[in-house]
Design an enzyme around this catalytic site. Sequence first.
Site, PDB file in Angstrom:
ATOM      1  N   LYS A  13      13.072  -3.530 -33.114  1.00 24.57           N
ATOM      2  CA  LYS A  13      13.027  -2.930 -31.767  1.00 24.57           C
ATOM      3  C   LYS A  13      11.917  -1.878 -31.680  1.00 24.57           C
ATOM      4  CE  LYS A  13      17.208  -1.320 -31.993  1.00 24.57           C
ATOM      5  NZ  LYS A  13      17.603  -1.799 -33.344  1.00 24.57           N
ATOM      6  N   ARG A  88      23.601   1.694 -26.347  1.00 22.33           N
ATOM      7  CA  ARG A  88      24.161   1.100 -27.549  1.00 22.33           C
ATOM      8  C   ARG A  88      25.642   0.827 -27.383  1.00 22.33           C
ATOM      9  NH1 ARG A  88      20.453   2.905 -31.434  1.00 22.33           N
ATOM     10  NH2 ARG A  88      20.783   1.968 -33.459  1.00 22.33           N
TER      11      ARG A  88
HETATM   12  P1  AP5 Z   1      12.001  -1.539 -36.951  1.00 18.13           P
HETATM   13  O1  AP5 Z   1      11.023  -1.843 -35.884  1.00 18.13           O
HETATM   14  O2  AP5 Z   1      11.981  -0.185 -37.559  1.00 18.13           O
HETATM   15  O3  AP5 Z   1      13.465  -1.963 -36.480  1.00 18.13           O
HETATM   16  P2  AP5 Z   1      14.471  -1.300 -35.451  1.00 18.13           P
HETATM   17  O4  AP5 Z   1      15.128  -2.412 -34.720  1.00 18.13           O
HETATM   18  O5  AP5 Z   1      13.815  -0.221 -34.668  1.00 18.13           O
HETATM   19  O6  AP5 Z   1      15.504  -0.719 -36.507  1.00 18.13           O
HETATM   20  P3  AP5 Z   1      16.207   0.694 -36.574  1.00 18.13           P
HETATM   21  O7  AP5 Z   1      16.799   0.809 -37.960  1.00 18.13           O
HETATM   22  O8  AP5 Z   1      15.312   1.781 -36.134  1.00 18.13           O
HETATM   23  O9  AP5 Z   1      17.343   0.465 -35.587  1.00 18.13           O
HETATM   24  P4  AP5 Z   1      18.585   1.215 -35.458  1.00 18.13           P
HETATM   25  O10 AP5 Z   1      19.017   0.633 -34.199  1.00 18.13           O
HETATM   26  O11 AP5 Z   1      19.597   1.122 -36.535  1.00 18.13           O
HETATM   27  O12 AP5 Z   1      18.105   2.739 -35.601  1.00 18.13           O
HETATM   28  P5  AP5 Z   1      17.867   3.889 -34.549  1.00 18.13           P
HETATM   29  O13 AP5 Z   1      16.775   4.729 -35.021  1.00 18.13           O
HETATM   30  O14 AP5 Z   1      17.817   3.335 -33.188  1.00 18.13           O
HETATM   31  O15 AP5 Z   1      11.827  -2.642 -38.101  1.00 18.13           O
HETATM   32  C1  AP5 Z   1      12.594  -2.620 -39.279  1.00 18.13           C
HETATM   33  C2  AP5 Z   1      11.712  -2.944 -40.496  1.00 18.13           C
HETATM   34  O16 AP5 Z   1      11.284  -4.287 -40.422  1.00 18.13           O
HETATM   35  C3  AP5 Z   1      10.428  -2.112 -40.564  1.00 18.13           C
HETATM   36  O17 AP5 Z   1      10.111  -1.840 -41.894  1.00 18.13           O
HETATM   37  C4  AP5 Z   1       9.378  -3.007 -39.912  1.00 18.13           C
HETATM   38  O18 AP5 Z   1       8.082  -2.690 -40.371  1.00 18.13           O
HETATM   39  C5  AP5 Z   1       9.843  -4.380 -40.320  1.00 18.13           C
HETATM   40  N1  AP5 Z   1       9.564  -5.408 -39.317  1.00 18.13           N
HETATM   41  C6  AP5 Z   1       9.603  -5.280 -37.959  1.00 18.13           C
HETATM   42  N2  AP5 Z   1       9.330  -6.454 -37.361  1.00 18.13           N
HETATM   43  C7  AP5 Z   1       9.153  -7.358 -38.362  1.00 18.13           C
HETATM   44  C8  AP5 Z   1       8.879  -8.766 -38.380  1.00 18.13           C
HETATM   45  N3  AP5 Z   1       8.744  -9.477 -37.251  1.00 18.13           N
HETATM   46  N4  AP5 Z   1       8.784  -9.369 -39.594  1.00 18.13           N
HETATM   47  C9  AP5 Z   1       8.937  -8.656 -40.748  1.00 18.13           C
HETATM   48  N5  AP5 Z   1       9.188  -7.340 -40.792  1.00 18.13           N
HETATM   49  C10 AP5 Z   1       9.310  -6.687 -39.611  1.00 18.13           C
HETATM   50  O19 AP5 Z   1      19.233   4.694 -34.693  1.00 18.13           O
HETATM   51  C11 AP5 Z   1      19.589   5.339 -35.896  1.00 18.13           C
HETATM   52  C12 AP5 Z   1      20.940   5.988 -35.745  1.00 18.13           C
HETATM   53  O20 AP5 Z   1      20.883   6.974 -34.690  1.00 18.13           O
HETATM   54  C13 AP5 Z   1      22.073   5.048 -35.326  1.00 18.13           C
HETATM   55  O21 AP5 Z   1      22.656   4.416 -36.436  1.00 18.13           O
HETATM   56  C14 AP5 Z   1      23.014   6.047 -34.634  1.00 18.13           C
HETATM   57  O22 AP5 Z   1      23.751   6.781 -35.568  1.00 18.13           O
HETATM   58  C15 AP5 Z   1      22.070   6.994 -33.925  1.00 18.13           C
HETATM   59  N6  AP5 Z   1      21.777   6.575 -32.524  1.00 18.13           N
HETATM   60  C16 AP5 Z   1      20.546   6.242 -32.011  1.00 18.13           C
HETATM   61  N7  AP5 Z   1      20.644   5.911 -30.716  1.00 18.13           N
HETATM   62  C17 AP5 Z   1      21.962   6.026 -30.389  1.00 18.13           C
HETATM   63  C18 AP5 Z   1      22.705   5.804 -29.196  1.00 18.13           C
HETATM   64  N8  AP5 Z   1      22.114   5.361 -28.067  1.00 18.13           N
HETATM   65  N9  AP5 Z   1      24.042   6.020 -29.228  1.00 18.13           N
HETATM   66  C19 AP5 Z   1      24.652   6.456 -30.354  1.00 18.13           C
HETATM   67  N10 AP5 Z   1      24.019   6.681 -31.519  1.00 18.13           N
HETATM   68  C20 AP5 Z   1      22.680   6.460 -31.536  1.00 18.13           C
END
Ligand code: AP5
Length: 213
Positions: A13, A88
Amino acid sequence: MKIIMLGAPGAGKGTQAKMIAEKYSIPHVSTGDIFRANIKNGTELGKQAKEYMDAGKLVPDELTVKILLDRVAQDDCKNGYVLDGFPRTIPQAEVLENALNELGDKIDFAVNVDVPDENIVRRMSGRRACLKCGATYHIEHIPPKQEGICDTCGSELVLRDDDKPETVQNRLKVYHEQTQPLIDFYTERKVLKTVDGTKDMKEVFADIIAILG
Ligand code: AP5
Ligand code: MG
């Protein structure tokens, strides 16, 4: 254009949202990045959020919703934005929908980046993140030019605290229980578009551009 990115943790994402934001000159708004910046700066919000994030749980809606609504009310979001990691939960989606309704506005696209659970854990352990500017790398697929250093801002890259395999499993469980129902929510609103997130990141981006126009 107002876009929501949906997908499991690690689906890509953030990677795609960054490219979309650049192409359409709209801000990339990531609640995860906002929380991580607060943790890094030692704010009260950061302290509260860290507890949940490190356990792979969601930060409570009360904390999350206000931050997001404040952020999208800022001037740079006037012409649209790409939301990454929000909503989310169904209640978060409803709050956003109501806030937009009041402005006579709506979400244009909810892009679901589809990646099976099996691929996720492997991706996460290779991810390296810049806590300063939010850039994301992968040690195999998308390495930085200089190992351990962010191409964009020169800061040190880190393995996120919540990218440990056992925490990733928890995040996946929480995703299936609380976030996946949003796929039906946005299907009903006729804005859901699904792309195959297992493809190379450039191909995924091309598929998304074809949808957004
Ligand atoms: P990346 O692009 O980093 O993936 P992502 O979907 O952004 O993954 P996140 O781990 O950031 O998602 P998340 O939803 O758990 O975390 P968030 O920060 O939102 O890609 C992942 C990896 O794969 C990278 O190394 C990338 O280089 C690689 N990659 C990408 N595309 C690729 C491809 N096509 N092929 C191969 N490799 C690829 O949230 C973190 C925490 O914050 C949550 O767990 C929660 O506790 C809290 N939080 C955040 N938002 C909320 C909310 N709205 N409500 C409640 N809690 C929240
Ligand atoms: Mg992300």
